[in-house]
Design a protein around this motif. Structure first.
Motif, PDB file in Angstrom:
ATOM      1  N   THR A  20       0.840  -1.189   0.000  1.00  0.00           N
ATOM      2  CA  THR A  20       0.000   0.000   0.000  1.00  0.00           C
ATOM      3  C   THR A  20       0.876   1.241   0.000  1.00  0.00           C
ATOM      4  O   THR A  20       2.075   1.172   0.276  1.00  0.00           O
ATOM      5  N   ALA A  21       0.269   2.387  -0.299  1.00  0.00           N
ATOM      6  CA  ALA A  21       1.003   3.656  -0.369  1.00  0.00           C
ATOM      7  C   ALA A  21       0.016   4.795  -0.131  1.00  0.00           C
ATOM      8  O   ALA A  21      -1.196   4.578   0.033  1.00  0.00           O
ATOM      9  N   PHE A  22       0.534   6.026  -0.118  1.00  0.00           N
ATOM     10  CA  PHE A  22      -0.296   7.213   0.082  1.00  0.00           C
ATOM     11  C   PHE A  22      -1.174   7.049   1.322  1.00  0.00           C
ATOM     12  O   PHE A  22      -0.710   6.641   2.376  1.00  0.00           O
ATOM     13  N   ARG A  23      -2.490   7.340   1.209  1.00  0.00           N
ATOM     14  CA  ARG A  23      -3.377   7.297   2.359  1.00  0.00           C
ATOM     15  C   ARG A  23      -3.512   5.895   2.942  1.00  0.00           C
ATOM     16  O   ARG A  23      -3.977   5.742   4.084  1.00  0.00           O
ATOM     17  N   GLY A  24      -3.121   4.885   2.179  1.00  0.00           N
ATOM     18  CA  GLY A  24      -3.175   3.528   2.700  1.00  0.00           C
ATOM     19  C   GLY A  24      -2.284   3.313   3.903  1.00  0.00           C
ATOM     20  O   GLY A  24      -2.496   2.385   4.687  1.00  0.00           O
ATOM     21  N   THR A  25      -1.271   4.186   4.074  1.00  0.00           N
ATOM     22  CA  THR A  25      -0.369   4.044   5.216  1.00  0.00           C
ATOM     23  C   THR A  25      -0.848   4.818   6.444  1.00  0.00           C
ATOM     24  O   THR A  25      -0.242   4.725   7.510  1.00  0.00           O
ATOM     25  N   ASP A  26      -1.942   5.589   6.319  1.00  0.00           N
ATOM     26  CA  ASP A  26      -2.471   6.328   7.475  1.00  0.00           C
ATOM     27  C   ASP A  26      -2.807   5.398   8.628  1.00  0.00           C
ATOM     28  O   ASP A  26      -2.753   5.783   9.798  1.00  0.00           O
ATOM     29  N   LEU A  27      -3.173   4.175   8.288  1.00  0.00           N
ATOM     30  CA  LEU A  27      -3.584   3.195   9.297  1.00  0.00           C
ATOM     31  C   LEU A  27      -2.519   2.988  10.360  1.00  0.00           C
ATOM     32  O   LEU A  27      -2.837   2.694  11.521  1.00  0.00           O
ATOM     33  N   VAL A  28      -1.233   3.139  10.001  1.00  0.00           N
ATOM     34  CA  VAL A  28      -0.149   2.859  10.940  1.00  0.00           C
ATOM     35  C   VAL A  28       0.453   4.133  11.531  1.00  0.00           C
ATOM     36  O   VAL A  28       1.478   4.074  12.204  1.00  0.00           O
ATOM     37  N   ASN A  29      -0.192   5.282  11.294  1.00  0.00           N
ATOM     38  CA  ASN A  29       0.314   6.549  11.857  1.00  0.00           C
ATOM     39  C   ASN A  29      -0.533   6.918  13.067  1.00  0.00           C
ATOM     40  O   ASN A  29      -1.622   7.488  12.948  1.00  0.00           O
ATOM     41  N   ASN A  30      -0.034   6.607  14.254  1.00  0.00           N
ATOM     42  CA  ASN A  30      -0.827   6.799  15.464  1.00  0.00           C
ATOM     43  C   ASN A  30      -1.045   8.264  15.825  1.00  0.00           C
ATOM     44  O   ASN A  30      -2.047   8.595  16.464  1.00  0.00           O
ATOM     45  N   THR A  31      -0.140   9.155  15.427  1.00  0.00           N
ATOM     46  CA  THR A  31      -0.382  10.575  15.677  1.00  0.00           C
ATOM     47  C   THR A  31      -1.658  11.020  14.979  1.00  0.00           C
ATOM     48  O   THR A  31      -2.510  11.698  15.569  1.00  0.00           O
ATOM     49  N   TYR A  32      -1.811  10.627  13.711  1.00  0.00           N
ATOM     50  CA  TYR A  32      -3.037  10.946  12.989  1.00  0.00           C
ATOM     51  C   TYR A  32      -4.250  10.314  13.665  1.00  0.00           C
ATOM     52  O   TYR A  32      -5.312  10.935  13.794  1.00  0.00           O
ATOM     53  N   ASN A  33      -4.126   9.068  14.098  1.00  0.00           N
ATOM     54  CA  ASN A  33      -5.255   8.382  14.717  1.00  0.00           C
ATOM     55  C   ASN A  33      -5.679   9.065  16.012  1.00  0.00           C
ATOM     56  O   ASN A  33      -6.882   9.163  16.299  1.00  0.00           O
ATOM     57  N   TYR A  34      -4.707   9.551  16.784  1.00  0.00           N
ATOM     58  CA  TYR A  34      -5.053  10.308  17.995  1.00  0.00           C
ATOM     59  C   TYR A  34      -5.699  11.639  17.647  1.00  0.00           C
ATOM     60  O   TYR A  34      -6.709  12.035  18.246  1.00  0.00           O
ATOM     61  N   LEU A  35      -5.127  12.364  16.673  1.00  0.00           N
ATOM     62  CA  LEU A  35      -5.694  13.656  16.293  1.00  0.00           C
ATOM     63  C   LEU A  35      -7.113  13.515  15.767  1.00  0.00           C
ATOM     64  O   LEU A  35      -7.952  14.412  15.965  1.00  0.00           O
ATOM     65  N   ASP A  36      -7.398  12.393  15.098  1.00  0.00           N
ATOM     66  CA  ASP A  36      -8.732  12.183  14.557  1.00  0.00           C
ATOM     67  C   ASP A  36      -9.793  12.066  15.651  1.00  0.00           C
ATOM     68  O   ASP A  36     -10.993  12.197  15.375  1.00  0.00           O
ATOM     69  N   LEU A  37      -9.371  11.832  16.897  1.00  0.00           N
ATOM     70  CA  LEU A  37     -10.310  11.769  18.020  1.00  0.00           C
ATOM     71  C   LEU A  37     -10.673  13.149  18.548  1.00  0.00           C
ATOM     72  O   LEU A  37     -11.636  13.291  19.313  1.00  0.00           O
ATOM     73  N   THR A  38      -9.923  14.166  18.162  1.00  0.00           N
ATOM     74  CA  THR A  38     -10.088  15.501  18.745  1.00  0.00           C
ATOM     75  C   THR A  38     -10.997  16.386  17.907  1.00  0.00           C
ATOM     76  O   THR A  38     -11.264  16.117  16.728  1.00  0.00           O
ATOM     77  N   PHE A  39     -11.479  17.474  18.526  1.00  0.00           N
ATOM     78  CA  PHE A  39     -12.320  18.434  17.817  1.00  0.00           C
ATOM     79  C   PHE A  39     -11.573  19.084  16.662  1.00  0.00           C
ATOM     80  O   PHE A  39     -12.091  19.210  15.551  1.00  0.00           O
ATOM     81  N   LEU A  40     -10.336  19.494  16.890  1.00  0.00           N
ATOM     82  CA  LEU A  40      -9.576  20.186  15.850  1.00  0.00           C
ATOM     83  C   LEU A  40      -9.072  19.243  14.770  1.00  0.00           C
ATOM     84  O   LEU A  40      -8.747  19.670  13.663  1.00  0.00           O
TER      85      LEU A  40
END
Length: 219
Positions: free
Chosen positions: A177-197
């Motif tokens: 996989t590549a591009f957005r397919g690698t978002d799954l393994v980026n925990n900073t993004y996963n944490y930020l996705d829980l927030t309002f901002l």
């Protein structure tokens, strides 16, 4: 930016519960997607590529370290990013597990490959303080062979490939996989996705305009 409406605790729960139902539906869909990914066919890797590592010359088979599975992160070539080591790739490696024992317990190894001379990448690894195993496929066709053209010009972008040692002890590629397919393994993004901002990238001139090496943020 308009902040969320302020309501009572009971009103908040009344709004939260319908979203929870959607989150559960998303989790079930995600589980089904994982199952579909794991049912993909695989293909034989008929070349045992050579890598330079801090432990010396190693083959692709050696990178498994005796385990059944191997995950390889393809670090983007510095020549594509103007000579510096990719900020995005560095961000992704920052988010890799600090304790690989949990992966090892599931018979899986993880390695970051960058197809530049090993000494150059080791300097960057030391600066970043990474403990994840690294390798250099410099001088081989591994990087180009496994950055599949899932999207236009994909041979020049970062990505992930997954390999399996079969019952016949040969090596197979099971996923890439590549591009957005690698978002799954980026925990900073996963944490930020829980927030309002959230990720706060919507109004930026480009997605990663905010990003720095982790030792370069001012405050």
């Amino acid at each position: 930016m308009a902040l969320p409406e302020v309501v009572s605790r009971d009103e908040w729960f009344a709004a939260r519960l319908p979203l929870l139902a959607k989150e559960k539906e998303h989790s079930r869909a995600r589980d089904a997607l994982h199952a579909e990914r794991q049912s993909l066919p695989m293909f034989l890797v008929d070349e045992d590529y050579g890598f330079d590592t801090p432990e010396g010359k190693r083959s692709l088979r050696d990178l498994f370290d005796g385990r059944r599975q191997l995950i390889v992160y393809h670090f983007m070539l510095p020549s594509v990013t103007g000579g510096s080591f990719c900020l995005g790739c560095s961000f992704w490696v920052d988010n890799m597990p600090a304790h690989l024992e949990h992966l090892h317990a599931r018979d899986t190894s993880l390695v970051v490959d960058c197809p530049v001379p090993l000494a150059e990448f080791l300097e960057h690894k030391e600066r970043m303080g990474w403990t994840v195993p690294v390798a250099s496929s410099f001088g081989s066709s591994f990087y180009d062979d496994f950055n599949f053209e899932l999207v236009p010009e994909a041979t020049k972008i970062p990505g992930i490939s997954v390999f399996l040692r079969g019952d016949d002890d040969r090596i197979y590629c099971t996923y890439s996989t590549a591009f957005r397919g690698t978002d799954l393994v980026n925990n900073t993004y996963n944490y930020l996705d829980l927030t309002f901002l959230g990720r706060q990238e919507k109004d930026l001139p480009f997605k990663w305009a905010w990003l720095r090496y982790h030792d370069e943020y001012e405050n």
